[in-house]
Scaffold this active site. Sequence first.
Site, PDB file in Angstrom:
ATOM      1  CD  GLN A 114      -2.056   1.384   2.955  1.00 29.42           C
ATOM      2  OE1 GLN A 114      -1.562   0.661   3.813  1.00 29.42           O
ATOM      3  NE2 GLN A 114      -2.867   2.381   3.249  1.00 29.42           N
ATOM      4  CB  SER A 174       2.619   7.033   4.460  1.00 27.66           C
ATOM      5  OG  SER A 174       1.533   6.522   5.165  1.00 27.66           O
ATOM      6  CB  SER A 206       4.309  -2.679   5.430  1.00 29.65           C
ATOM      7  OG  SER A 206       4.189  -1.765   6.482  1.00 29.65           O
ATOM      8  CD  GLU A 251      -4.097   0.821   7.341  1.00 32.56           C
ATOM      9  OE1 GLU A 251      -4.461   1.838   6.729  1.00 32.56           O
ATOM     10  OE2 GLU A 251      -2.921   0.553   7.598  1.00 32.56           O
ATOM     11  CD  GLU A 265      -1.644  10.867  19.359  1.00 29.27           C
ATOM     12  OE1 GLU A 265      -1.320  10.213  18.351  1.00 29.27           O
ATOM     13  OE2 GLU A 265      -1.152  10.663  20.483  1.00 29.27           O
TER      14      GLU A 265
HETATM   15  C1  LIG Z   1       5.036  -0.124  11.232  1.00 30.84           C
HETATM   16  C2  LIG Z   1       4.446   0.815  10.240  1.00 30.84           C
HETATM   17  C3  LIG Z   1       3.989   0.330   9.029  1.00 30.84           C
HETATM   18  C4  LIG Z   1       3.451   1.206   8.081  1.00 30.84           C
HETATM   19  N1  LIG Z   1       3.057   0.703   6.876  1.00 30.84           N
HETATM   20  C5  LIG Z   1       2.560   1.558   5.939  1.00 30.84           C
HETATM   21  C6  LIG Z   1       2.224   1.092   4.640  1.00 30.84           C
HETATM   22  O1  LIG Z   1       2.353  -0.096   4.341  1.00 30.84           O
HETATM   23  N2  LIG Z   1       1.770   1.965   3.705  1.00 30.84           N
HETATM   24  C7  LIG Z   1       1.594   3.291   4.006  1.00 30.84           C
HETATM   25  O2  LIG Z   1       1.145   4.034   3.148  1.00 30.84           O
HETATM   26  N3  LIG Z   1       1.915   3.777   5.236  1.00 30.84           N
HETATM   27  C8  LIG Z   1       2.402   2.940   6.194  1.00 30.84           C
HETATM   28  N4  LIG Z   1       2.761   3.433   7.432  1.00 30.84           N
HETATM   29  C9  LIG Z   1       2.649   4.868   7.660  1.00 30.84           C
HETATM   30  C10 LIG Z   1       1.580   5.272   8.653  1.00 30.84           C
HETATM   31  O3  LIG Z   1       0.314   5.218   8.058  1.00 30.84           O
HETATM   32  C11 LIG Z   1       1.932   6.680   9.120  1.00 30.84           C
HETATM   33  O4  LIG Z   1       3.149   6.613   9.817  1.00 30.84           O
HETATM   34  C12 LIG Z   1       0.878   7.251  10.041  1.00 30.84           C
HETATM   35  O5  LIG Z   1      -0.298   7.504   9.336  1.00 30.84           O
HETATM   36  C13 LIG Z   1       1.347   8.545  10.722  1.00 30.84           C
HETATM   37  O6  LIG Z   1       1.891   9.457   9.807  1.00 30.84           O
HETATM   38  P1  LIG Z   1       3.309  10.152  10.079  1.00 30.84           P
HETATM   39  O7  LIG Z   1       4.270   9.087  10.391  1.00 30.84           O
HETATM   40  O8  LIG Z   1       3.584  11.054   8.961  1.00 30.84           O
HETATM   41  O9  LIG Z   1       3.099  10.999  11.401  1.00 30.84           O
HETATM   42  P2  LIG Z   1       2.475  12.474  11.502  1.00 30.84           P
HETATM   43  O10 LIG Z   1       1.215  12.523  10.727  1.00 30.84           O
HETATM   44  O11 LIG Z   1       3.530  13.466  11.190  1.00 30.84           O
HETATM   45  O12 LIG Z   1       2.137  12.524  13.028  1.00 30.84           O
HETATM   46  C14 LIG Z   1       3.084  12.854  14.046  1.00 30.84           C
HETATM   47  C15 LIG Z   1       2.346  12.969  15.369  1.00 30.84           C
HETATM   48  O13 LIG Z   1       1.383  14.044  15.269  1.00 30.84           O
HETATM   49  C16 LIG Z   1       0.108  13.589  15.559  1.00 30.84           C
HETATM   50  N5  LIG Z   1      -0.877  14.267  14.729  1.00 30.84           N
HETATM   51  C17 LIG Z   1      -0.867  14.441  13.390  1.00 30.84           C
HETATM   52  N6  LIG Z   1      -1.957  15.084  12.990  1.00 30.84           N
HETATM   53  C18 LIG Z   1      -2.697  15.322  14.092  1.00 30.84           C
HETATM   54  C19 LIG Z   1      -3.951  15.947  14.334  1.00 30.84           C
HETATM   55  N7  LIG Z   1      -4.688  16.463  13.362  1.00 30.84           N
HETATM   56  N8  LIG Z   1      -4.377  16.002  15.601  1.00 30.84           N
HETATM   57  C20 LIG Z   1      -3.656  15.471  16.617  1.00 30.84           C
HETATM   58  N9  LIG Z   1      -2.485  14.888  16.466  1.00 30.84           N
HETATM   59  C21 LIG Z   1      -2.009  14.813  15.209  1.00 30.84           C
HETATM   60  C22 LIG Z   1       0.141  12.088  15.274  1.00 30.84           C
HETATM   61  O14 LIG Z   1      -0.864  11.412  15.992  1.00 30.84           O
HETATM   62  C23 LIG Z   1       1.550  11.721  15.711  1.00 30.84           C
HETATM   63  O15 LIG Z   1       1.547  11.499  17.094  1.00 30.84           O
HETATM   64  C24 LIG Z   1       3.323   2.579   8.381  1.00 30.84           C
HETATM   65  C25 LIG Z   1       3.759   3.053   9.617  1.00 30.84           C
HETATM   66  C26 LIG Z   1       4.331   2.199  10.538  1.00 30.84           C
HETATM   67  C27 LIG Z   1       4.808   2.750  11.840  1.00 30.84           C
END
Ligand SMILES: Cc1cc2nc3c(=O)[nH]c(=O)nc-3n(C[C@H](O)[C@H](O)[C@H](O)COP(=O)(O)OP(=O)(O)OC[C@H]3O[C@@H](n4cnc5c(N)ncnc54)[C@H](O)[C@@H]3O)c2cc1C
Lengths: 370, 398
Positions: free
Chosen positions: B128, B131, B163, B246, B369
Amino acid sequence: MNFDFSDDQKFLRDEARKFLEAQCTTAHVREVLDDDSKSHNEGVWKQIVEMGWLGAAIPEEYGGLGLGMLELCVIAEELGRVLAPVPFGSSAYFFAEALKLAGSDEQKSQLLPKVADGSLIGCIAVSEGPGEIKAGTIATRLKDGVISGKKIPVTDGDIATHAIVLVKDGSGESLVIVDLNQSGVSREPVKTLEPTRSHATISFDGASAELLGEAGNGMALLDQINDRAAVLLAFEQLGGASRCLEMANDYAKERVAFGRAIGGNQAIKHKLADMYVKNEVARSNAYYGAWALSSDAAELPEAAAAARVAASEAYWFASKENIQTHGGMGFTWEVDCHLFYRRAKLLAVQAGSPAVWKEKLVSALEAKNG
Amino acid sequence: MDFNDTPEEAEFRAEANAFLSQHLKPKTPGALRSVGREDFLERAKAWQKTKAEGGFAQITWPKEMGGRGGTVMQQVIWGQEEAKFDAPTGPFAIGLGMCVPTVIAFGSDEHKKRYVQKALMGEEIWCQLFSEPAAGSDVAGLKTKAVKDGDEWVINGQKVWTSGAHYSDYGILLVRTDPNVPKHKGLTMFIVDMKQKGVDVRPIHQASGGKEFNEVYFTDVRIPDSDRLGEPGMGWKVALVTLMNERLAVGGSPGPDWKEIMDYARSAGTLSDQAFRAKLADWYVAAQGYKLTKFRTQTALSRGETPGPENAIGKIINANHLQDICNSAIEMQDHFGLIVDKDEAPSDAIFQESFMWAPGLRIAGGTDEILKNIIAERVLGLPQDVRVDKDKTFAEMN
Ligand SMILES: Cc1cc2nc3c(=O)[nH]c(=O)nc-3n(C[C@H](O)[C@H](O)[C@H](O)COP(=O)(O)OP(=O)(O)OC[C@H]3O[C@@H](n4cnc5c(N)ncnc54)[C@H](O)[C@@H]3O)c2cc1C
Ligand SMILES: Cc1cc2nc3c(=O)[nH]c(=O)nc-3n(C[C@H](O)[C@H](O)[C@H](O)COP(=O)(O)OP(=O)(O)OC[C@H]3O[C@@H](n4cnc5c(N)ncnc54)[C@H](O)[C@@H]3O)c2cc1C
């Protein structure tokens, strides 16, 4: 597997909700809150008696409706939602269930029909002082068919006509049934955190009593009674906790500060989401308890304990954070939040505090996963 | 309300169990996380094939899609039985749980013929690609762009946290096709061949030590217009279908639970500790709460009701629960709790391993969150967060 109430049970719930929302408002609850001389709301009680709910889980041969435990769970949740200021739980969850569990044929045929038609109000008298009820700590004594001692607090003890009393005797602890309208019994109301459910100190001085179940089996029997009552209490707690979330949610959408509804702030949104999660955990555990109760499953001890632990946590959290969400208004007598905060505490410590139930739960898990 | 199987359910359970016993070994505590093992992928592919040939893959999918045409309850029973065995299912969770259902929902008949069967048989793995470095929670803010060129689209940009991209054959790829509208309206979804020229997959070293997710760079990658899923600009709607799946797929308990920590405490002689017992009760209640809430959802599903965003609660409970249990188990082991060497550490180091995995679980598939926001906004109907980019085009904001 089918993990939900049936359509008939949901219909009962809808009917009960409609009825109670109209006939048991917080104005009715406040009649008891604001008047020390009132132990319960007589009008509401009369109507509940007429609906036959007290006999929902009492077999027809003993004058009940013979519906079942699931139906009683449904009713309990609805009574919890409206903070029903009546001795329903004492009579239906404790007294009637104790008789169903351990009563002789004669006791059942004499007493259960009266519970069902409301002519008898039962209660359970266990506590004598602070702390957990344990074997060896009970001072109220049974000798030659009469009891002496003091029980405090007894929920609904001042309106009840009969009590199940935990006593000590030559063989250890026993449970006895006592008619409270006799000369060897005196009662004093006792003030508690929760004035919409009355409480009493009951003193026994040579009151005649008859055994419920075997002599010396009192603690084991009490555990079984509490397991059954715990599930029903959990449904009342769940009802109350759900109402707290609804109230907080309504207020959060209405109340404006800093130019927007307070519910637009994540501090409030996430608080209410946490409430929702805890309530769902409590609901699922309560349903499992209901299943175990209604099917006499071997899992009842851990299912009941888990239901009770989850429901006590959910109601505590929802009732305190409901006040918080209401700000200064939540801290007034006029706004209903504190009624739920009070009721949550009664239901959490009646029949054993969360700590007691956590220990029961772990003991049950230990025994089964040895 | 009834927890017992109906006669038909019992029959299916026996059939499932017989099939599983024939092909797999029962699960041992050490097998709780076998993802890292060298031969994991090969074993997983082989198991998927066996399962599909036995008629137990994607039980609720219709027969013409290669499924069993079975009921939700059969799917539930299969899941319960499969969980008792050392079944290597991980690499297919994203593909079969999320990507392929999206292809089925929005793809052409050609797509379905080409991709579904192969995925089901374990021959092709999907990932997928949503991100990006600057778009995780706010995934609709993504920047990877697709520009139309004749019958093709040309893709440039970068995905991250993908992933399994390193072993995937195909992916579903969400990209920006129109920057001159608000962010949600300019997205489009594609099927992408991960092995083609211009797709550069670079494994990311995770905090937990493993390398299970990746950065994926796209340089002038060409995708035929026929591999578009949904209309141009409708990508967000398509993505929501993936994300809904998901949250159903991601919730499963991936590590030690109350039973494992209780067993450990018993062996260590600390089960009588009062403070521990109180926590153990809370863990049991949470684990049951999670499991039983799923049963309620499954009961609703089996009656043809659609599960709502209520499912978000499963992941919130589970990820925090896992982290808490692992933390307590390590602290119970005192200084020794630091050891991750399986030969030395108690319980095959499952607590230490999951301790390092749990933080990712709280982020993947929607952070705590964001899930709380979803519950607050969609279940409780509370006002949306302030969105400063709401009425602006993507180009204006970037
Ligand atoms: C093990 C793992 C596997 C993954 N696999 C995939 C995959 O296969 N395909 C894919 O596309 N993605 C994948 N991801 C990505 C995952 O979907 C994102 O990491 C996740 O959605 C968070 O985005 P970010 O890392 O950019 O954090 P950010 O969005 O930058 O968030 C950082 C912090 O800010 C907080 N935050 C952000 N916006 C808000 C808001 N509006 N209100 C309050 N708090 C907020 C978040 O909760 C977090 O604590 C994976 C992630 C992990 C850890
Ligand atoms: C015992 C008591 C004594 C008091 N004495 C005095 C006194 O002597 N003099 C006086 O002037 N006042 C007094 N107050 C009033 C007190 O200062 C206010 O009640 C308090 O500031 C909260 O305001 P509110 O009640 O309007 O709640 P609201 O502002 O309506 O708040 C309701 C809820 O929304 C939350 N909330 C509001 N805005 C936000 C935001 N931006 N982000 C996140 N959450 C938000 C609040 O935290 C609260 O949980 C007293 C209150 C009490 C309870």
